[in-house]
Write a protein that holds these residues in place. Structure first.
Motif, PDB file in Angstrom:
ATOM      1  N   ASP A  62      -1.235   6.414  -4.899  1.00  0.00           N
ATOM      2  CA  ASP A  62       0.147   6.041  -5.190  1.00  0.00           C
ATOM      3  C   ASP A  62       0.537   4.686  -4.606  1.00  0.00           C
ATOM      4  N   SER A  63       0.038   4.366  -3.446  1.00  0.00           N
ATOM      5  CA  SER A  63       0.481   3.147  -2.761  1.00  0.00           C
ATOM      6  C   SER A  63       0.035   1.859  -3.445  1.00  0.00           C
ATOM      7  N   VAL A  64      -0.906   1.950  -4.385  1.00  0.00           N
ATOM      8  CA  VAL A  64      -1.373   0.735  -5.061  1.00  0.00           C
ATOM      9  C   VAL A  64      -1.025   0.695  -6.538  1.00  0.00           C
ATOM     10  N   LYS A  65      -0.446   1.771  -7.045  1.00  0.00           N
ATOM     11  CA  LYS A  65      -0.085   1.803  -8.469  1.00  0.00           C
ATOM     12  C   LYS A  65       0.865   0.662  -8.800  1.00  0.00           C
ATOM     13  N   GLY A  66       0.571  -0.026  -9.891  1.00  0.00           N
ATOM     14  CA  GLY A  66       1.386  -1.160 -10.297  1.00  0.00           C
ATOM     15  C   GLY A  66       0.984  -2.475  -9.644  1.00  0.00           C
ATOM     16  N   ARG A  67       0.128  -2.399  -8.627  1.00  0.00           N
ATOM     17  CA  ARG A  67      -0.318  -3.627  -7.934  1.00  0.00           C
ATOM     18  C   ARG A  67      -1.815  -3.863  -8.105  1.00  0.00           C
ATOM     19  N   PHE A  68      -2.602  -2.799  -8.156  1.00  0.00           N
ATOM     20  CA  PHE A  68      -4.050  -2.914  -8.283  1.00  0.00           C
ATOM     21  C   PHE A  68      -4.473  -2.439  -9.669  1.00  0.00           C
ATOM     22  N   THR A  69      -5.536  -3.067 -10.183  1.00  0.00           N
ATOM     23  CA  THR A  69      -6.101  -2.648 -11.466  1.00  0.00           C
ATOM     24  C   THR A  69      -7.612  -2.581 -11.348  1.00  0.00           C
ATOM     25  N   ILE A  70      -8.177  -1.449 -11.737  1.00  0.00           N
ATOM     26  CA  ILE A  70      -9.627  -1.289 -11.734  1.00  0.00           C
ATOM     27  C   ILE A  70     -10.134  -1.449 -13.161  1.00  0.00           C
ATOM     28  N   SER A  71     -11.258  -2.129 -13.296  1.00  0.00           N
ATOM     29  CA  SER A  71     -11.845  -2.337 -14.617  1.00  0.00           C
ATOM     30  C   SER A  71     -13.349  -2.448 -14.472  1.00  0.00           C
ATOM     31  N   ARG A  72     -14.042  -2.333 -15.592  1.00  0.00           N
ATOM     32  CA  ARG A  72     -15.489  -2.483 -15.514  1.00  0.00           C
ATOM     33  C   ARG A  72     -15.976  -3.337 -16.671  1.00  0.00           C
ATOM     34  N   ASP A  73     -17.068  -4.057 -16.429  1.00  0.00           N
ATOM     35  CA  ASP A  73     -17.740  -4.867 -17.432  1.00  0.00           C
ATOM     36  C   ASP A  73     -19.172  -4.351 -17.494  1.00  0.00           C
ATOM     37  N   ASN A  77     -22.631  -5.048 -15.563  1.00  0.00           N
ATOM     38  CA  ASN A  77     -22.836  -3.971 -14.598  1.00  0.00           C
ATOM     39  C   ASN A  77     -21.962  -4.167 -13.355  1.00  0.00           C
ATOM     40  N   THR A  78     -20.719  -4.478 -13.585  1.00  0.00           N
ATOM     41  CA  THR A  78     -19.807  -4.799 -12.494  1.00  0.00           C
ATOM     42  C   THR A  78     -18.475  -4.076 -12.682  1.00  0.00           C
ATOM     43  N   VAL A  79     -17.960  -3.576 -11.580  1.00  0.00           N
ATOM     44  CA  VAL A  79     -16.626  -2.976 -11.550  1.00  0.00           C
ATOM     45  C   VAL A  79     -15.748  -3.873 -10.683  1.00  0.00           C
ATOM     46  N   TYR A  80     -14.538  -4.123 -11.153  1.00  0.00           N
ATOM     47  CA  TYR A  80     -13.623  -5.024 -10.460  1.00  0.00           C
ATOM     48  C   TYR A  80     -12.407  -4.260  -9.928  1.00  0.00           C
ATOM     49  N   LEU A  81     -11.861  -4.768  -8.866  1.00  0.00           N
ATOM     50  CA  LEU A  81     -10.569  -4.298  -8.382  1.00  0.00           C
ATOM     51  C   LEU A  81      -9.680  -5.519  -8.224  1.00  0.00           C
ATOM     52  N   GLN A  82      -8.779  -5.693  -9.167  1.00  0.00           N
ATOM     53  CA  GLN A  82      -7.813  -6.790  -9.091  1.00  0.00           C
ATOM     54  C   GLN A  82      -6.633  -6.335  -8.250  1.00  0.00           C
ATOM     55  N   MET A  83      -6.379  -7.049  -7.174  1.00  0.00           N
ATOM     56  CA  MET A  83      -5.328  -6.669  -6.234  1.00  0.00           C
ATOM     57  C   MET A  83      -4.259  -7.761  -6.233  1.00  0.00           C
ATOM     58  N   SER A  84      -3.036  -7.371  -6.514  1.00  0.00           N
ATOM     59  CA  SER A  84      -1.914  -8.309  -6.549  1.00  0.00           C
ATOM     60  C   SER A  84      -0.805  -7.798  -5.643  1.00  0.00           C
ATOM     61  N   SER A  85       0.140  -8.687  -5.355  1.00  0.00           N
ATOM     62  CA  SER A  85       1.271  -8.339  -4.481  1.00  0.00           C
ATOM     63  C   SER A  85       0.774  -7.666  -3.212  1.00  0.00           C
ATOM     64  N   LEU A  86      -0.212  -8.261  -2.611  1.00  0.00           N
ATOM     65  CA  LEU A  86      -0.845  -7.660  -1.434  1.00  0.00           C
ATOM     66  C   LEU A  86       0.121  -7.592  -0.267  1.00  0.00           C
ATOM     67  N   LYS A  87      -0.055  -6.542   0.517  1.00  0.00           N
ATOM     68  CA  LYS A  87       0.782  -6.288   1.687  1.00  0.00           C
ATOM     69  C   LYS A  87      -0.097  -6.214   2.928  1.00  0.00           C
ATOM     70  N   PRO A  88       0.473  -6.472   4.094  1.00  0.00           N
ATOM     71  CA  PRO A  88      -0.337  -6.354   5.322  1.00  0.00           C
ATOM     72  C   PRO A  88      -0.993  -4.983   5.463  1.00  0.00           C
ATOM     73  N   GLU A  89      -0.354  -3.937   4.978  1.00  0.00           N
ATOM     74  CA  GLU A  89      -0.940  -2.599   5.097  1.00  0.00           C
ATOM     75  C   GLU A  89      -2.127  -2.392   4.152  1.00  0.00           C
ATOM     76  N   ASP A  90      -2.425  -3.345   3.285  1.00  0.00           N
ATOM     77  CA  ASP A  90      -3.633  -3.280   2.474  1.00  0.00           C
ATOM     78  C   ASP A  90      -4.854  -3.787   3.237  1.00  0.00           C
ATOM     79  N   THR A  91      -4.639  -4.312   4.429  1.00  0.00           N
ATOM     80  CA  THR A  91      -5.747  -4.813   5.240  1.00  0.00           C
ATOM     81  C   THR A  91      -6.711  -3.688   5.572  1.00  0.00           C
ATOM     82  N   ALA A  92      -7.986  -3.893   5.241  1.00  0.00           N
ATOM     83  CA  ALA A  92      -9.007  -2.863   5.468  1.00  0.00           C
ATOM     84  C   ALA A  92     -10.358  -3.403   5.021  1.00  0.00           C
TER      85      ALA A  92
END
Length: 127
Positions: A62-73, A77-92
């Motif tokens: 829930d905390s990343v819905k609307g901000r992150f998008t997962i896709s694959r090519d 043979n690659t899976v992507y995680l597009q992360m937008s509107s990043l917040k300090p609590e996304d640090t990991a």
């Protein structure tokens, strides 16, 4: 055997964007899921997003819905995680993982489904 290698981590200011990549090699099947998990210092490794290798059933915490998008090519043979509107609590440290699954939300969001893991890539979001 499946091998996974993450890339694309780094440091970004709050509100910024990053795209993580997970290069997948070895034997893969349409019934494999590829997921992203993250682990902040002193915490458990938590589910972030997942997608079936055949391309359906993307799920997000829930905390990343609307901000992150997962896709694959599949051609790359690659899976992507597009992360937008990043917040300090996304640090990991972000980990890519793969495992066989029926493709249900309960299995794809569960850490125990995944038996192949990458080494992780650090994402740091400054305020």
């Amino acid at each position: 055997q499946v091998q996974l290698e993450e890339s694309g981590g780094g440091m970004v200011q709050a509100g910024g964007s990053l795209r993580l990549s997970c290069a997948v090699s070895g034997r893969t099947f349409p019934s494999y899921a590829v997921g992203w998990f993250r682990q902040a210092a002193g915490t458990e490794r938590d589910f972030v997003a997942a997608i079936m290798w055949r391309g359906d059933s993307p799920y997000y915490t829930d905390s990343v819905k609307g901000r992150f998008t997962i896709s694959r090519d599949n051609a790359k043979n690659t899976v992507y995680l597009q992360m937008s509107s990043l917040k300090p609590e996304d640090t990991a440290v972000y980990y890519c993982a793969a495992g066989l699954t029926w493709g249900t939300m309960s299995t794809m969001t569960t850490r125990s489904t995944y038996n192949y893991w990458g080494q992780g890539t650090q994402v740091t979001v400054s305020s």
